[in-house]
Design an enzyme around this catalytic site. Structure first.
Site, short mmCIF file in Angstrom:
data_model
loop_
_atom_site.label_atom_id
_atom_site.label_comp_id
_atom_site.label_asym_id
_atom_site.label_seq_id
_atom_site.Cartn_x
_atom_site.Cartn_y
_atom_site.Cartn_z
N GLY A 35 0.80 -1.22 0.00
CA GLY A 35 0.00 0.00 0.00
C GLY A 35 0.83 1.27 0.00
O GLY A 35 2.05 1.24 0.15
N ASN A 36 0.13 2.37 -0.18
CA ASN A 36 0.79 3.67 -0.10
C ASN A 36 -0.26 4.75 0.09
O ASN A 36 -1.43 4.58 -0.28
CB ASN A 36 1.66 3.93 -1.34
CG ASN A 36 1.14 3.24 -2.56
OD1 ASN A 36 0.18 3.70 -3.15
ND2 ASN A 36 1.71 2.09 -2.89
N THR A 51 8.99 3.94 -0.99
CA THR A 51 8.99 2.57 -1.49
C THR A 51 9.54 1.62 -0.42
O THR A 51 10.48 1.96 0.32
CB THR A 51 9.82 2.48 -2.80
OG1 THR A 51 9.70 1.17 -3.32
CG2 THR A 51 11.29 2.81 -2.61
N GLY A 52 8.92 0.46 -0.32
CA GLY A 52 9.43 -0.61 0.54
C GLY A 52 9.20 -0.44 2.03
O GLY A 52 9.64 -1.29 2.81
N GLU A 82 4.20 2.59 -6.64
CA GLU A 82 2.84 2.72 -7.15
C GLU A 82 2.40 4.19 -7.18
O GLU A 82 1.21 4.50 -7.18
CB GLU A 82 1.88 1.86 -6.32
CG GLU A 82 2.02 0.38 -6.69
CD GLU A 82 1.28 -0.59 -5.78
OE1 GLU A 82 0.99 -0.22 -4.63
OE2 GLU A 82 1.01 -1.71 -6.21
N HIS A 101 -4.10 3.96 -0.85
CA HIS A 101 -4.12 2.70 -1.60
C HIS A 101 -3.74 1.59 -0.63
O HIS A 101 -2.66 1.64 -0.02
CB HIS A 101 -3.14 2.75 -2.77
CG HIS A 101 -2.81 1.39 -3.31
ND1 HIS A 101 -3.79 0.49 -3.68
CD2 HIS A 101 -1.63 0.74 -3.51
CE1 HIS A 101 -3.21 -0.63 -4.08
NE2 HIS A 101 -1.91 -0.51 -3.98
N HIS A 103 -4.41 -2.89 0.57
CA HIS A 103 -4.70 -4.24 0.07
C HIS A 103 -5.66 -4.93 1.05
O HIS A 103 -5.31 -5.91 1.71
CB HIS A 103 -3.39 -5.04 -0.05
CG HIS A 103 -2.43 -4.54 -1.07
ND1 HIS A 103 -1.22 -5.13 -1.32
CD2 HIS A 103 -2.51 -3.50 -1.94
CE1 HIS A 103 -0.58 -4.48 -2.30
NE2 HIS A 103 -1.34 -3.48 -2.68
N HIS A 164 -5.92 -7.12 -6.44
CA HIS A 164 -4.82 -6.28 -5.97
C HIS A 164 -5.18 -5.46 -4.74
O HIS A 164 -4.76 -5.81 -3.64
CB HIS A 164 -4.34 -5.40 -7.14
CG HIS A 164 -3.23 -4.48 -6.77
ND1 HIS A 164 -2.52 -3.78 -7.69
CD2 HIS A 164 -2.71 -4.12 -5.57
CE1 HIS A 164 -1.60 -3.05 -7.09
NE2 HIS A 164 -1.71 -3.24 -5.81
ZN LIG Z 1 -0.77 -2.19 -4.25
#
Ligand SMILES: [Zn+2]
Length: 233
Positions: A35-36, A51-52, A82, A101, A103, A164
């Site tokens: 997610g982000n 990221t990560g 993303e 965003h 999951h 997703h």
């Molecule tokens: Zn995702």
């Protein structure tokens, strides 16, 4: 924590991104580095999770700061892979200020099982957000993925990308999180009902029409009205 070069607004948004990220992690709508989250500042620049990173343990200084086209504004952490999802959403919806965003497992599981979350079943969803359209399968980390949501987010603040995760848009981070919370809670109810009964049926059209009338009476103006068939061919 506040750094000298952060405005009051930037400090507040950095703290909110960490807080809402932690909430997603604790509530199980993201796991590992999934997610982000992002938020738009009044100057049009974007703060986004790196990221990560595990969203349960983010610090305000770990966020990436991007211009409206997604280019880094400093030599700080690298933005999420993303980021394209967020850039497309801000391009298409200049009215929104924040994006989550995630999951969420029940909602994603329903898309894996090809169950349509936009089926009108839960009154609260029909009245408050219209429905939850599903975007077609896209490949993460490629420009293909953001394009799968471009059309749908023009007519919905809430979308689930097949197999997703979710994308929810808000006037602020809490608003975007609230829509994720509703999406996953709804999916959980539908999942339980599906297991208990072996299938799902929409409400009768006359019951749906009454709810849509209530929606109009309350003056609810979210872009997805259910009647506009958002995300349908
Ligand atoms: Zn995702």
């Amino acid at each position: 924590m506040q750094q000298a070069n952060w405005s009051e607004e930037e400090t507040r948004l950095r703290q909110s991104l960490c807080r809402i990220g932690a909430l997603c992690y604790e509530r199980g709508t993201v796991a590992a580095a999934d997610g982000n989250l992002s938020a738009k500042l009044s100057d049009g620049t974007i703060l986004i999770t790196p990221t990560g990173a595990m969203k349960g343990f983010l610090q305000p200084a770990q966020l990436a700061h991007l211009d409206p086209e997604g280019r880094p504004l400093d030599d700080g952490p690298k933005a999420s892979s993303e980021t394209g999802i967020h850039l497309v959403a801000y391009q298409e919806r200049p009215d929104i200020q924040a994006i989550v965003h995630a999951h969420p497992p029940h909602a994603v599981a329903l898309t894996v099982a090809d169950i349509d979350l936009q089926m009108p079943i839960i009154p609260e969803v029909i009245v408050s957000i219209g429905g939850i359209p599903t975007a077609p399968l896209g490949t993460p980390g490629t420009p293909e993925l953001p394009e799968t949501i471009r059309e749908i987010i023009r007519c919905s603040d809430t979308v689930i990308m097949k197999n997703h995760g979710s994308v929810t848009l808000g006037s602020n981070l809490m608003d975007a999180y609230k829509k994720l919370d509703m999406l996953e809670h709804t999916a959980r109810i539908l999942w339980l009902a599906h297991c208990a009964r072996g299938g799902l049926s929409p409400l009768p059209p006359e019951a749906v029409e009454k709810m849509l009338a209530t929606r109009r009476m309350l003056g609810i103006t979210t872009p997805n009205t259910l009647e506009n068939n958002c995300g349908r061919e």
